[in-house]
Design a protein around this motif. Structure first.
Motif, PDB file in Angstrom:
ATOM      1  N   THR A  60       0.843  -1.152  -0.188  1.00  0.00           N
ATOM      2  CA  THR A  60       0.124  -0.117  -0.046  1.00  0.00           C
ATOM      3  C   THR A  60       0.702   1.330  -0.108  1.00  0.00           C
ATOM      4  OG1 THR A  60      -0.348  -0.055   2.484  1.00  0.00           O
ATOM      5  CG2 THR A  60      -2.090  -1.060   1.131  1.00  0.00           C
ATOM      6  N   ARG A  61       1.917   1.186   0.664  1.00  0.00           N
ATOM      7  CA  ARG A  61       2.874   2.480   0.652  1.00  0.00           C
ATOM      8  C   ARG A  61       3.859   2.613  -0.722  1.00  0.00           C
ATOM      9  NH1 ARG A  61       0.031   4.678   4.468  1.00  0.00           N
ATOM     10  NH2 ARG A  61       0.315   3.793   6.545  1.00  0.00           N
ATOM     11  N   TYR A  62       4.281   1.330  -0.850  1.00  0.00           N
ATOM     12  CA  TYR A  62       5.321   1.614  -1.945  1.00  0.00           C
ATOM     13  C   TYR A  62       5.306   0.951  -3.399  1.00  0.00           C
ATOM     14  CZ  TYR A  62       7.768   2.889   2.158  1.00  0.00           C
ATOM     15  OH  TYR A  62       8.299   3.588   3.171  1.00  0.00           O
ATOM     16  N   PHE A  63       4.623  -0.155  -3.462  1.00  0.00           N
ATOM     17  CA  PHE A  63       4.424  -1.083  -4.617  1.00  0.00           C
ATOM     18  C   PHE A  63       2.853  -1.073  -5.056  1.00  0.00           C
ATOM     19  CE2 PHE A  63       8.060  -3.001  -2.211  1.00  0.00           C
ATOM     20  CZ  PHE A  63       9.221  -2.520  -3.162  1.00  0.00           C
ATOM     21  N   HIS A  64       2.299  -0.061  -5.438  1.00  0.00           N
ATOM     22  CA  HIS A  64       0.626   0.054  -5.673  1.00  0.00           C
ATOM     23  C   HIS A  64       0.406  -0.787  -6.625  1.00  0.00           C
ATOM     24  CE1 HIS A  64       0.411   3.563  -2.890  1.00  0.00           C
ATOM     25  NE2 HIS A  64       1.458   4.041  -3.537  1.00  0.00           N
ATOM     26  N   LYS A  65       1.202  -1.107  -7.694  1.00  0.00           N
ATOM     27  CA  LYS A  65       0.715  -1.912  -8.811  1.00  0.00           C
ATOM     28  C   LYS A  65       0.981  -3.489  -8.585  1.00  0.00           C
ATOM     29  CE  LYS A  65       0.478   1.453 -11.606  1.00  0.00           C
ATOM     30  NZ  LYS A  65      -0.650   2.007 -12.380  1.00  0.00           N
ATOM     31  N   VAL A  66       1.524  -3.751  -7.487  1.00  0.00           N
ATOM     32  CA  VAL A  66       1.836  -5.496  -7.512  1.00  0.00           C
ATOM     33  C   VAL A  66       0.554  -5.877  -6.340  1.00  0.00           C
ATOM     34  CG1 VAL A  66       3.208  -7.002  -6.344  1.00  0.00           C
ATOM     35  CG2 VAL A  66       4.077  -4.939  -7.317  1.00  0.00           C
ATOM     36  N   PRO A  67      -0.204  -7.020  -6.955  1.00  0.00           N
ATOM     37  CA  PRO A  67      -1.224  -7.485  -6.195  1.00  0.00           C
ATOM     38  C   PRO A  67      -0.854  -8.095  -4.914  1.00  0.00           C
ATOM     39  CG  PRO A  67      -0.962  -8.744  -8.089  1.00  0.00           C
ATOM     40  CD  PRO A  67       0.095  -7.545  -8.189  1.00  0.00           C
ATOM     41  N   TYR A  68      -1.556  -7.616  -3.848  1.00  0.00           N
ATOM     42  CA  TYR A  68      -1.116  -8.398  -2.460  1.00  0.00           C
ATOM     43  C   TYR A  68      -1.545 -10.010  -2.239  1.00  0.00           C
ATOM     44  CZ  TYR A  68      -2.263  -9.499   2.356  1.00  0.00           C
ATOM     45  OH  TYR A  68      -2.104 -10.040   3.714  1.00  0.00           O
ATOM     46  N   THR A  69      -2.516 -10.485  -3.009  1.00  0.00           N
ATOM     47  CA  THR A  69      -2.884 -11.936  -3.127  1.00  0.00           C
ATOM     48  C   THR A  69      -1.710 -12.446  -3.810  1.00  0.00           C
ATOM     49  OG1 THR A  69      -5.159 -11.239  -3.068  1.00  0.00           O
ATOM     50  CG2 THR A  69      -4.794 -13.377  -3.416  1.00  0.00           C
ATOM     51  N   ALA A  70      -1.269 -12.064  -5.028  1.00  0.00           N
ATOM     52  CA  ALA A  70      -0.465 -12.913  -5.751  1.00  0.00           C
ATOM     53  C   ALA A  70       0.993 -12.941  -4.883  1.00  0.00           C
ATOM     54  CB  ALA A  70      -0.034 -12.166  -7.115  1.00  0.00           C
ATOM     55  N   ILE A  71       1.150 -11.673  -4.133  1.00  0.00           N
ATOM     56  CA  ILE A  71       2.597 -11.845  -3.500  1.00  0.00           C
ATOM     57  C   ILE A  71       2.387 -12.929  -2.171  1.00  0.00           C
ATOM     58  CG2 ILE A  71       4.095 -10.486  -1.884  1.00  0.00           C
ATOM     59  CD1 ILE A  71       3.548  -8.036  -3.398  1.00  0.00           C
ATOM     60  N   MET A  72       1.226 -12.996  -1.507  1.00  0.00           N
ATOM     61  CA  MET A  72       0.991 -13.808  -0.499  1.00  0.00           C
ATOM     62  C   MET A  72       0.986 -15.139  -0.917  1.00  0.00           C
ATOM     63  SD  MET A  72       1.162 -12.053   2.305  1.00  0.00           S
ATOM     64  CE  MET A  72       0.885 -13.473   3.353  1.00  0.00           C
ATOM     65  N   PHE A  73       0.510 -15.441  -2.102  1.00  0.00           N
ATOM     66  CA  PHE A  73       0.629 -16.833  -2.507  1.00  0.00           C
ATOM     67  C   PHE A  73       1.849 -17.302  -2.956  1.00  0.00           C
ATOM     68  CE2 PHE A  73       0.531 -19.717  -6.355  1.00  0.00           C
ATOM     69  CZ  PHE A  73      -0.264 -20.572  -5.989  1.00  0.00           C
ATOM     70  N   LEU A  74       2.864 -16.323  -3.677  1.00  0.00           N
ATOM     71  CA  LEU A  74       4.095 -16.755  -3.905  1.00  0.00           C
ATOM     72  C   LEU A  74       5.041 -17.108  -2.560  1.00  0.00           C
ATOM     73  CD1 LEU A  74       6.066 -16.991  -6.084  1.00  0.00           C
ATOM     74  CD2 LEU A  74       6.663 -14.454  -5.799  1.00  0.00           C
TER      75      LEU A  74
END
Length: 125
Positions: free
Chosen positions: A49-63
């Motif tokens: 939310t602060r630095y990487f707005h374009k990266v989806p949260y769910t995809a990062i958590m899955f990875l």
């Protein structure tokens, strides 16, 4: 004959008594994995939310979850986090939903656009 059955009962009881403290020693580790995952989730959410707005949260958590699972299965380590992960990997999927779903539903309910909800309420019914 009666003496043999008594000896068998005492031997089995001793073996069961040896196994039970081993399971009790692992019980505190079961709490570590959910807290660790929630901490990682909070950190990832803050960073996205602060630095990487374009990266989806769910995809990062899955990875991250996939990498943690692969790392735990291939490493062969017996540290506390790996033990906790192995305890949680054998749990029924419904139990995992009961643990994580309330927090996910709360966050989504808190993040709902109320105006959009009121406009589309007729479609929900």
């Amino acid at each position: 004959m009666m003496i043999m059955s008594v000896l068998d009962d005492t031997t089995t009881g001793a073996a069961a008594a040896d196994e039970q403290p081993h399971e009790e020693e692992l019980d505190p580790y079961a709490v570590l994995f959910p807290w660790f995952v929630m901490g990682i989730g909070t950190l990832v959410y803050y960073l996205t939310t602060r630095y990487f707005h374009k990266v989806p949260y769910t995809a990062i958590m899955f990875l991250i979850g996939t990498l943690m699972g692969i790392g735990a299965s291939l490493s062969g380590r017996t540290d506390q986090l790996t033990i906790s992960m192995s305890l949680w990997s054998d749990i029924n999927g419904e139990v995992i939903l009961l643990v994580f779903l309330p927090g996910l539903l709360f966050w989504d309910a808190l993040d709902v656009n109320f105006r959009l909800f009121c406009v589309s309420f007729s479609q929900l019914i």
